[in-house]
Design an enzyme around this catalytic site. Structure first.
Site, PDB file in Angstrom:
ATOM      1  N   ARG A 108     -61.775 -33.104 -50.256  1.00  0.00           N
ATOM      2  CA  ARG A 108     -62.515 -32.804 -51.489  1.00  0.00           C
ATOM      3  C   ARG A 108     -62.152 -31.416 -51.984  1.00  0.00           C
ATOM      4  NH1 ARG A 108     -68.492 -32.753 -50.827  1.00  0.00           N
ATOM      5  NH2 ARG A 108     -68.035 -31.683 -48.883  1.00  0.00           N
ATOM      6  N   SER A 176     -62.329 -29.761 -40.594  1.00  0.00           N
ATOM      7  CA  SER A 176     -63.169 -30.419 -39.576  1.00  0.00           C
ATOM      8  C   SER A 176     -62.352 -30.981 -38.422  1.00  0.00           C
ATOM      9  CB  SER A 176     -64.011 -31.518 -40.240  1.00  0.00           C
ATOM     10  OG  SER A 176     -64.864 -30.960 -41.203  1.00  0.00           O
ATOM     11  N   ASP A 229     -68.236 -27.127 -40.677  1.00  0.00           N
ATOM     12  CA  ASP A 229     -69.236 -27.698 -41.590  1.00  0.00           C
ATOM     13  C   ASP A 229     -70.674 -27.315 -41.229  1.00  0.00           C
ATOM     14  OD1 ASP A 229     -69.230 -29.267 -39.315  1.00  0.00           O
ATOM     15  OD2 ASP A 229     -68.956 -31.172 -40.347  1.00  0.00           O
TER      16      ASP A 229
END
Length: 498
Positions: A108, A176, A229
């Site tokens: 994203r 991640s 995150d």
């Protein structure tokens, strides 16, 4: 004639006795069947016992393991990773900031507009992009050039598209995958997961690789922060509320981070941080203690997993595993009795029952539990399940979920104990609760298991009240946050902008 009548009477009596014997036999068999099922449920309840005394033992174990993980590398099941983040956003940040989130087969790009005033609704735009399969196994240059070109296209859409070269932009990068953080804006890739296999990347600084690709693509964008995150969730929480001291993710997976005093991080003595505090990424999914209530279903699930003897806490509390624990219990009940009819092959398929469907069964409020019947039929191909059996399935869902939520609550209180926010004065504190002036303490929570599963959320809050006592618990606020991996990364880019 009399003999005939007697003979008929005897025959009728024998037939009646035979019918009665069949009926009684069926009832006895039925009772035995339900007794076996009841024994399975009782054993499950006993194995999942989370009385408050046991939860407090888990709290103490969590705090002790945190201490050990801060003292030395490898000193604990908890990795207690340094993030070098000591400057969390507070709402005064101003300007336009960007974030990239590479978390799997999609990534994203986000743009966040900050006004310099805290606002509950941050203005942001987002685009999602799939990563081509060939790029996931190609070279580091191919991967990061693909990401950089996507960011370039995203920036070009701003306004009239003529502002691609308007001054330096600041970016937060959520990556991640397992990384050894070297500074707030650099980290070495330890290994790939989730289908990526780019050999030349392992052991290299992922932020530097992205920075080089941005330069190659003619972008004046600086990677200001390399973000986990969970740390991003803490950043979002702290932006909205400066009393936020920890963040928990409870979704498909689970993790936690919190603000620690630098002088308590023994394994990095001599490290100077301007605020005197640093965010520590616990990687708490790997927490383990003999006080955790483990069942035969947990042992079997762990043995069949790709990572046996690893992530033990996560396998008890996260959304990835709860549905499969319930499936394993239903399979055992089916093997013990025929309450579900013939054994469906689907019952032996790992992870076929996803946790959202398990939650739907657990929270089925219809009088005849028709949602439970539908899911058992759709997922396991078990039709016409009797209502009594459906009620037992709901009970199993309840036992598994209640244990997960209460253990998550114990984990949260373990963090609060370590930093002296549980009303006890901390792990080494000797003051009584009556001596303590309890500070307002906010814990940011992200993840669908908490935000979308009402019963899980209620069980967690109830356990928090039980462990802490209501006088202390009223000072602990659990706040749902969203998009730590996206908005959180942009906020940290703002905190660390040049």
């Amino acid at each position: 004639m009399g003999r005939v009548v007697v003979g008929v009477a005897v025959t009728v009596a024998v037939a009646t006795c035979a019918v009665a014997a069949v009926v009684v036999g069926r009832r006895v068999k039925s009772r035995r069947k339900w007794k076996k099922v009841a024994n399975v449920v009782r054993e499950l309840e006993e194995g999942c016992d989370t009385r408050v005394g046991r939860l407090r033992q888990v709290v103490d174990a969590m705090a002790v393991e945190m201490h050990a993980g801060l003292a030395s590398e490898g000193g604990s099941k908890l990795k207690m990773l340094l993030t070098f983040v000591d400057n969390l956003p507070n709402g005064t940040e101003k300007g336009t900031y960007y974030a990239l989130h590479l978390g799997g087969t999609n990534f994203r790009v986000l743009r966040v507009q900050l006004s310099g005033q805290p606002t509950s609704d941050l203005e942001h735009e987002v685009e999602r992009q799939p990563i081509p399969q060939n790029v996931m196994t190609s070279t580091s240059e191919d991967l990061f050039d693909f990401i950089a070109s996507s960011l370039k296209d995203f920036i070009a859409k701003e306004g009239d598209g003529s502002n691609i070269s308007q001054g330096r932009r600041e970016l937060g990068f959520t990556f991640s995958f397992p990384v050894k953080q070297m500074s707030v804006s650099s980290g070495i890739l330890i290994k790939w997961t989730k289908g990526f296999s780019i050999v030349d990347m392992v052991g290299r600084d992922v932020a530097a690789c992205l920075q080089e690709a941005l330069i190659r693509n003619g972008l004046d964008v600086r990677v200001a922060a390399l973000v986990n995150d969970t740390v991003g969730t803490l950043a979002v929480g702290h932006y909205h509320d400066p009393d936020t001291v920890a963040a928990i993710i409870i979704g498909t997976g689970t993790n936690a981070c919190y603000l620690e005093r630098v002088d308590a991080i023994i394994k990095c003595q001599g490290l100077l941080m301007s605020s005197g505090r640093m965010v520590v990424n616990m990687e708490w999914g790997n927490f383990w203690s003999s006080h955790l209530p483990r069942t035969s279903y947990d042992i079997d699930l762990d043995a069949a997993s790709p990572n046996p003897n690893d992530q033990g806490f996560e396998k008890m509390i996260s959304g990835m595993y709860l549905g499969d624990l319930v499936r394993r219990v239903i399979l055992r009940m089916t093997l013990e009795s025929d309450m579900f009819g013939p054994i469906s092959p689907k019952l032996s398929m790992p992870f076929i029952l996803r946790t959202p469907l398990m939650a739907a069964m657990h929270e089925d409020n219809t009088p005849d539990l028709r949602e439970v019947a539908r899911i058992l039929n759709d997922i396991f191909e078990i039709p016409d399940v009797p209502l009594k059996a459906r009620k037992i399935v709901v009970k199993v869902c309840d036992v598994v979920t209640r244990r997960a939520a209460r253990l998550a609550a114990a984990g949260i209180v373990g963090i609060l104990k370590k930093i002296g926010r549980d009303g006890s004065g901390g792990i080494t504190g000797g003051r009584s609760r009556s001596d303590m002036k309890m500070k307002r303490t906010v814990v940011a929570i992200e993840g669908g298991l908490y935000s979308k599963y009402t019963l899980f959320r209620e069980y967690l809050r109830d356990a928090l009240n039980e462990i802490l006592g209501e006088d202390i618990a009223k000072h602990v606020i659990l706040k749902v946050t969203e998009d730590g991996s996206g908005i959180g990364a942009a906020l940290l880019a703002a905190s660390y902008s040049s």
